[in-house]
Design a protein around this motif. Structure first.
Motif, mmCIF file in Angstrom:
data_model
loop_
_atom_site.group_PDB
_atom_site.id
_atom_site.type_symbol
_atom_site.label_atom_id
_atom_site.label_comp_id
_atom_site.label_asym_id
_atom_site.label_seq_id
_atom_site.Cartn_x
_atom_site.Cartn_y
_atom_site.Cartn_z
ATOM 1 N N LEU A 120 68.863 49.991 51.565
ATOM 2 C CA LEU A 120 68.398 51.302 52.023
ATOM 3 C C LEU A 120 68.266 51.346 53.539
ATOM 4 O O LEU A 120 68.609 52.355 54.177
ATOM 5 C CB LEU A 120 67.055 51.625 51.370
ATOM 6 N N LEU A 121 67.764 50.273 54.125
ATOM 7 C CA LEU A 121 67.634 50.232 55.580
ATOM 8 C C LEU A 121 68.994 50.320 56.265
ATOM 9 O O LEU A 121 69.133 50.976 57.312
ATOM 10 C CB LEU A 121 66.905 48.952 56.000
ATOM 11 N N ALA A 122 69.989 49.650 55.708
ATOM 12 C CA ALA A 122 71.330 49.712 56.294
ATOM 13 C C ALA A 122 71.835 51.149 56.310
ATOM 14 O O ALA A 122 72.333 51.648 57.336
ATOM 15 C CB ALA A 122 72.285 48.813 55.517
ATOM 16 N N ARG A 123 71.675 51.855 55.194
ATOM 17 C CA ARG A 123 72.108 53.260 55.124
ATOM 18 C C ARG A 123 71.285 54.139 56.060
ATOM 19 O O ARG A 123 71.810 55.030 56.743
ATOM 20 C CB ARG A 123 71.982 53.780 53.701
ATOM 21 N N ALA A 124 69.970 53.903 56.088
ATOM 22 C CA ALA A 124 69.091 54.732 56.910
ATOM 23 C C ALA A 124 69.399 54.587 58.393
ATOM 24 O O ALA A 124 69.365 55.559 59.151
ATOM 25 C CB ALA A 124 67.630 54.366 56.639
ATOM 26 N N HIS A 125 69.726 53.364 58.818
ATOM 27 C CA HIS A 125 70.016 53.171 60.240
ATOM 28 C C HIS A 125 71.348 53.810 60.637
ATOM 29 O O HIS A 125 71.506 54.252 61.782
ATOM 30 C CB HIS A 125 70.007 51.677 60.565
ATOM 31 N N MET A 134 66.615 43.153 47.360
ATOM 32 C CA MET A 134 67.986 43.608 47.526
ATOM 33 C C MET A 134 68.024 45.092 47.909
ATOM 34 O O MET A 134 68.823 45.510 48.741
ATOM 35 C CB MET A 134 68.774 43.399 46.229
ATOM 36 N N ARG A 135 67.147 45.860 47.275
ATOM 37 C CA ARG A 135 67.168 47.311 47.454
ATOM 38 C C ARG A 135 66.753 47.725 48.863
ATOM 39 O O ARG A 135 67.372 48.609 49.472
ATOM 40 C CB ARG A 135 66.246 47.962 46.419
ATOM 41 N N VAL A 136 65.699 47.096 49.406
ATOM 42 C CA VAL A 136 65.189 47.526 50.710
ATOM 43 C C VAL A 136 66.218 47.311 51.828
ATOM 44 O O VAL A 136 66.475 48.230 52.618
ATOM 45 C CB VAL A 136 63.859 46.818 51.036
ATOM 46 N N PRO A 137 66.832 46.126 51.953
ATOM 47 C CA PRO A 137 67.849 45.982 53.001
ATOM 48 C C PRO A 137 69.012 46.962 52.839
ATOM 49 O O PRO A 137 69.547 47.455 53.839
ATOM 50 C CB PRO A 137 68.332 44.536 52.840
ATOM 51 N N ARG A 191 67.323 64.147 58.268
ATOM 52 C CA ARG A 191 67.084 64.554 56.882
ATOM 53 C C ARG A 191 67.602 63.478 55.926
ATOM 54 O O ARG A 191 66.963 63.168 54.913
ATOM 55 C CB ARG A 191 67.773 65.888 56.605
ATOM 56 N N ALA A 192 68.766 62.923 56.273
ATOM 57 C CA ALA A 192 69.312 61.845 55.434
ATOM 58 C C ALA A 192 68.420 60.605 55.508
ATOM 59 O O ALA A 192 68.212 59.922 54.494
ATOM 60 C CB ALA A 192 70.735 61.503 55.879
ATOM 61 N N VAL A 193 67.889 60.300 56.686
ATOM 62 C CA VAL A 193 66.984 59.156 56.815
ATOM 63 C C VAL A 193 65.812 59.318 55.859
ATOM 64 O O VAL A 193 65.442 58.384 55.118
ATOM 65 C CB VAL A 193 66.469 59.017 58.262
ATOM 66 N N LEU A 194 65.205 60.508 55.850
ATOM 67 C CA LEU A 194 64.050 60.750 54.980
ATOM 68 C C LEU A 194 64.445 60.662 53.510
ATOM 69 O O LEU A 194 63.705 60.101 52.688
ATOM 70 C CB LEU A 194 63.451 62.116 55.286
ATOM 71 N N ARG A 195 65.603 61.199 53.176
ATOM 72 C CA ARG A 195 66.054 61.149 51.778
ATOM 73 C C ARG A 195 66.313 59.714 51.327
ATOM 74 O O ARG A 195 65.937 59.313 50.215
ATOM 75 C CB ARG A 195 67.317 61.986 51.632
ATOM 76 N N ILE A 196 66.913 58.920 52.197
ATOM 77 C CA ILE A 196 67.253 57.537 51.845
ATOM 78 C C ILE A 196 65.999 56.691 51.676
ATOM 79 O O ILE A 196 65.880 55.903 50.725
ATOM 80 C CB ILE A 196 68.175 56.928 52.924
ATOM 81 N N LEU A 197 65.039 56.857 52.582
ATOM 82 C CA LEU A 197 63.854 55.989 52.566
ATOM 83 C C LEU A 197 62.720 56.519 51.709
ATOM 84 O O LEU A 197 61.722 55.813 51.501
ATOM 85 C CB LEU A 197 63.348 55.789 54.000
ATOM 86 N N ALA A 221 77.423 48.374 54.961
ATOM 87 C CA ALA A 221 76.332 49.075 54.275
ATOM 88 C C ALA A 221 76.685 49.292 52.807
ATOM 89 O O ALA A 221 75.821 49.165 51.923
ATOM 90 C CB ALA A 221 76.042 50.407 54.952
ATOM 91 N N ARG A 222 77.933 49.600 52.537
ATOM 92 C CA ARG A 222 78.364 49.749 51.133
ATOM 93 C C ARG A 222 78.305 48.413 50.406
ATOM 94 O O ARG A 222 77.923 48.351 49.238
ATOM 95 C CB ARG A 222 79.774 50.315 51.089
ATOM 96 N N ALA A 223 78.682 47.345 51.099
ATOM 97 C CA ALA A 223 78.599 46.014 50.482
ATOM 98 C C ALA A 223 77.158 45.658 50.149
ATOM 99 O O ALA A 223 76.882 44.998 49.141
ATOM 100 C CB ALA A 223 79.202 44.965 51.418
ATOM 101 N N ALA A 224 76.218 46.103 50.995
ATOM 102 C CA ALA A 224 74.801 45.829 50.729
ATOM 103 C C ALA A 224 74.324 46.549 49.479
ATOM 104 O O ALA A 224 73.417 46.078 48.785
ATOM 105 C CB ALA A 224 73.957 46.256 51.926
#
Length: 891
Positions: free
Chosen positions: A649-654, A644-647, A663-669, A631-634
């Motif tokens: 963010l999705l990696a972090r959100a999942h 580039m940005r959406v994948p 709460r983190a999911v909502l903040r990330i997305l 996820a950090r590499a993404a």
């Protein structure tokens, strides 16, 4: 030359060092052993032995053999022992083991190193063999380094470690040690030129001036020691042998023996082939074709010819070869001064090859044409086109190394378009935007329709990376109008136009557009582009089997002269297909192949997409550290383009979702909810983020917001009749119904979701829907119905190798209590739900985290926790955890 390697250090051999030190560490348990280290001359065997010796204590016994000492019995042993050995090899073996053991502990590992062991005297090798046989319990490792194996060495050493040429990173490190900081593209050139030989790389780094390392299109010579060796070998060859060597050097690696014989004027070249092999210049393949011992031998042979003879040979070679590109390049090599007529001919050929999609050849031809062009304007134009072709071929590193050269040229629309193209592939959206706007502003489409069309195709790629479907289609139509549908620019635009239609929700039109494009390109290098785009569309359109079939055929950029850039897109979407259909291991292997191409090409645009799939695969397996790493590499450099940005963010959100941190999911997305009009981010079929965001809103109790957010996405997916998007959104809607206590809504919504997925091989989506359905029914009190669904979800997760979610399904089943007879609950009568809450709280989860995983409210968790404390007689989470940690008494 050994001194050069030793001064450079033992670079790039960490794997070999780890393996050998591990083998040494095992000797106290496994007993004495020998390992044979094999590698061609110059690959650093001596440096490896020295590096190994530096890692161990007590000091190793070391020796090096020499050809002049082969007839001197005991010469190697004498070095190991520091004294004359006994006359009998068996007695010498006992002395060797005793000397290796020294005064240390009897079970302390000992190391014996022999360099150039294939040149060692027989007596010493007999003593080493006897030592290993007679002292099997001794903790001694013998490492024998050799250029070639012999029957005796093979008998002594049961295992072999082969060392190959260094990789690009190691060669770059060598350069730093020699005081040269190379551009990655130049390090790649040096690695390829020397086949990764440390000795040859170090020699060239020392011999060539700094200016020679500034551009990756420079022609590197052979090192002085190779030229000397080759000149000496050629001096011992006859005229016919030398003529064949020179012909092979002029024609290059891809020429046939017949072509080389024709150029050398030989009717029967086999005797010459044998002579060159005997001289150590070539190796002979099974089809009798000679192959240089190393690539540098051919370079050195050319150097011995001198400029005049080499030019004449190239002129004759142009009449021998049978393809127009080779012919043109030989004519260029034979022409040292500007030649307008030849320059124009080569430029026309470069354009044709580019039109056919063979961009790597086009880049070389444009560069050749530029060198032969006297007019400065046309010379610069052809140089710029060579860089553009490099980018199109996917050689982002090579093109990036030439950016200073291109930037130093006068500004033209073509120059700005080429620099924009490179900026796109490097993920630099702002730079690309500025350069593309400038290029379009200064181009005169009436006078330069070809250049205008090229700029338009760059806008197409830019719009694709920004996920702007309608804008992409507009620029594609403009490029096709300017250049013509059958032109290179027209085909390039058509190969992406269908994706723009899909991003705008026009899937049927997108399929029709690709069917037409496929008929137009036929079977050529351009086929790779159209096939990849069509496979990408298949992924988005719920047709994974068709996607796999198409994408697997275009992941190798070498096929049909294809592009590395296109191959990387194909690998990224193929990995996505494999993940969605439950082929996790295959997905990770595909991601690894994509990463390798990204590293060698310098193309950053596709990396987040690859790492998103890797992150989700690792999450399924419960590999948290790996998921966090990918996820950090993404995220690296993923701020410029939406693709580039959406994948990222999705990696972090999942990851946050898997941790029940909604709460983190909502903040990330949250940034994705602000997508501008016309962005594909609002297309649920393109990016599967809306259902994750909505489910997080439900988990946080923000039901009105969830309803308002879901409605437009549901409408869009329904209008487009996109099955998996509707099913994913229905999962969030089903959770919403469950949170409101609407059991009929839960059943209707989830049943519809499963019906939509019926017949689609999307195992991952089916597992998620089934699991969420079971959770919702269990919360509604429909425990037996929930059990059937949760059991099915558990089996689906198990089939995917999703150990983390298998555990989650088991936890849900326990919480439901259907399978837990009261007599099995233990001395304290906790309900199934209380048992599950107690287990999760004892593991360290907060009330909010427990609530999220069990899909209940935090208040419900606190209610259960209060009852658990009372029943168990504990007062805190700490005491509960301590009780859980106590061993259970056997009945």
């Amino acid at each position: 030359m050994t001194v050069l390697i030793e001064r450079a250090g033992c670079v790039g051999r960490e794997d070999e060092l780890v393996e050998l030190t591990s083998r040494l560490a095992r000797t106290p348990a496994s007993g004495s052993a020998a390992v044979l280290v094999l590698g061609d001359p110059g690959l650093g065997k001596t440096a490896l032995l020295r590096g190994l010796a530096d890692r161990v204590a007590p000091p190793a016994l070391t020796a090096g053999a020499g050809a002049w000492e082969q007839d001197c019995p005991g010469s190697v042993l004498r070095q190991l022992l520091g004294e004359d050995p006994p006359d009998d090899p068996v007695a010498a073996a006992d002395v060797l083991v005793a000397r290796a053991a020294g005064e240390g502990s009897a079970d302390e590992p000992r190391l014996v190193l022999v360099d150039d062991a294939d040149l060692a005297d027989t007596f010493s090798l007999q003593a080493i063999a006897s030592a290993l046989r007679r002292h099997r319990e001794a903790p001694v490792l013998v490492v024998l380094a050799a250029t070639r194996s012999t029957p005796f060495l093979g008998e002594i050493a049961a295992d072999t470690v082969r060392i190959e040429g260094l990789d690009v990173a190691a060669v770059g490190e060598l350069a730093v040690l020699r005081g040269r900081v190379l551009h990655p593209a130049m390090a790649e050139v040096l690695t390829r030129h020397t086949a990764g030989s440390p000795r040859d790389a170090v020699a060239l780094l020392d011999e060539l001036p700094p200016a020679r390392w500034a551009r990756p299109d420079t022609q590197l010579p052979a090192p002085a020691h190779v030229r000397d060796e080759v000149q000496l070998a050629l001096a011992g060859c006859g005229p016919e042998d030398r003529a064949l060597a020179e012909a092979l050097a002029v024609l290059g690696d891809h020429a046939s023996l017949g072509q080389a014989a024709a150029l050398a004027g030989l009717e029967d070249p086999l005797s010459a082939v044998d002579a060159l092999a005997a001289a150590g210049l070539v190796e002979i393949t099974r089809d009798h074709r000679p192959r240089w011992r190393t690539p540098l031998v051919g370079v050195a042979v050319l150097a011995t010819m001198g400029a005049r003879r080499a030019a004449d040979a190239h002129q004759r070679a142009a009449a021998v070869v049978d393809d127009e590109v080779s012919r043109a390049r030989h004519l260029v090599a034979a022409t040292p001064l500007p030649d307008a007529e030849l320059a124009d001919e080569v430029a026309r050929l470069a354009q044709r090859r580019g039109d056919e999609g063979a961009w790597a050849e086009a880049a070389a031809l444009y560069r050749d044409s530029s060198r032969l062009t006297e007019d400065p304007v046309r010379r610069d134009d052809r140089l710029i086109r060579s860089v553009d072709a490099l980018v199109a071929a996917g050689d982002g590193m090579g093109a990036a190394a030439l950016v200073p050269v291109v930037e130093s040229l006068r500004e033209t629309p073509l120059r700005d378009a080429v620099l924009a193209y490179l900026a796109i592939l490097r993920g630099r959206a702002s730079e690309a935007e500025v350069r593309l706007e400038r290029a379009w502003d200064i181009v005169n489409a009436d006078r330069e329709p070809e250049t205008a069309a090229l700029i338009a195709t760059r806008h197409v790629l830019h719009s694709l990376a920004l996920c702007r479907g309608d804008e992409l289609v507009t620029w594609a139509d403009r490029a096709i109008s300017l250049a013509g549908r059958d032109s290179a620019a027209g085909v390039e635009a058509a190969a992406i136009r269908g994706l723009g239609l899909a991003m705008a929700g026009r899937f049927e039109e997108a399929h029709d557009a690709y069917a037409l494009a496929a008929r137009r390109v036929g079977h050529s290098a351009q086929t790779q582009r159209v096939t990849m785009g069509r496979g990408w569309l298949d992924v988005l359109a719920d047709e994974p089997d068709e996607a796999r079939s198409r994408l697997e055929g275009v992941t190798d950029p070498r096929i049909l002269g294809g592009s590395t850039r296109i191959a990387m897109w194909a690998l990224a979407w193929l990995a996505r297909v494999q993940f969605l259909t439950g082929e996790g291991e295959a997905a990770l292997q595909t991601v690894a192949a994509g990463r390798a191409l990204a590293t060698t090409s310098g193309i950053a645009l596709v990396t987040p997409l690859l790492e998103w799939t890797a992150t989700e695969t690792h999450l399924l397996r419960g590999s948290w550290e790996e998921a966090t790493r990918t996820a950090r590499a993404a995220e690296v450099g993923a701020q410029g383009y939406e693709i580039m940005r959406v994948p990222a963010l999705l990696a972090r959100a999942h990851i946050a979702e898997a941790r029940s941190d909604f709460r983190a999911v909502l903040r990330i997305l949250e940034p994705l909810t602000q997508a501008p009009a016309g962005s594909a981010l609002s297309e649920p079929a393109i990016w599967p983020w809306a259902e994750t965001y909505a489910a997080a809103l439900v988990a946080e109790g923000r039901l009105e917001e969830a309803d308002e957010f879901l409605r437009p996405h549901e409408t869009r997916a329904r209008e487009e009749q996109h099955r998996s998007a509707q099913a994913r959104l229905a999962t969030a809607r089903g959770r919403w119904h469950g949170a409101r206590g609407d059991l009929d809504g839960v059943r209707d919504t989830f049943d519809r979701a499963l019906e939509l997925l019926d017949g689609l091989p999307l195992r991952y989506d089916r597992a998620r829907v089934t699991f969420a359905y079971g959770q919702a029914l269990r919360r509604a009190g429909r425990r037996r119905d929930a059990e059937a669904l949760l059991s099915s979800a558990r089996d689906l997760w198990d089939g995917l190798g999703a150990s983390m979610y298998v555990d989650a399904a088991e936890r849900e089943l326990r919480a439901g209590g259907v399978r837990a007879p009261r007599g099995h609950r233990g001395p304290v009568d906790l309900t199934p739900q209380e048992e599950t809450v107690a287990e999760m709280v004892a593991s360290g989860l907060s009330n909010r985290e427990v609530a999220a995983q069990l899909f209940v409210s935090p208040k419900t968790v606190q209610y259960h926790l209060t009852r658990i404390y009372a029943k168990l007689g504990v007062r805190s989470r700490t005491e509960l955890a301590a009780m859980a940690a106590e061993p259970t008494e056997e009945p």
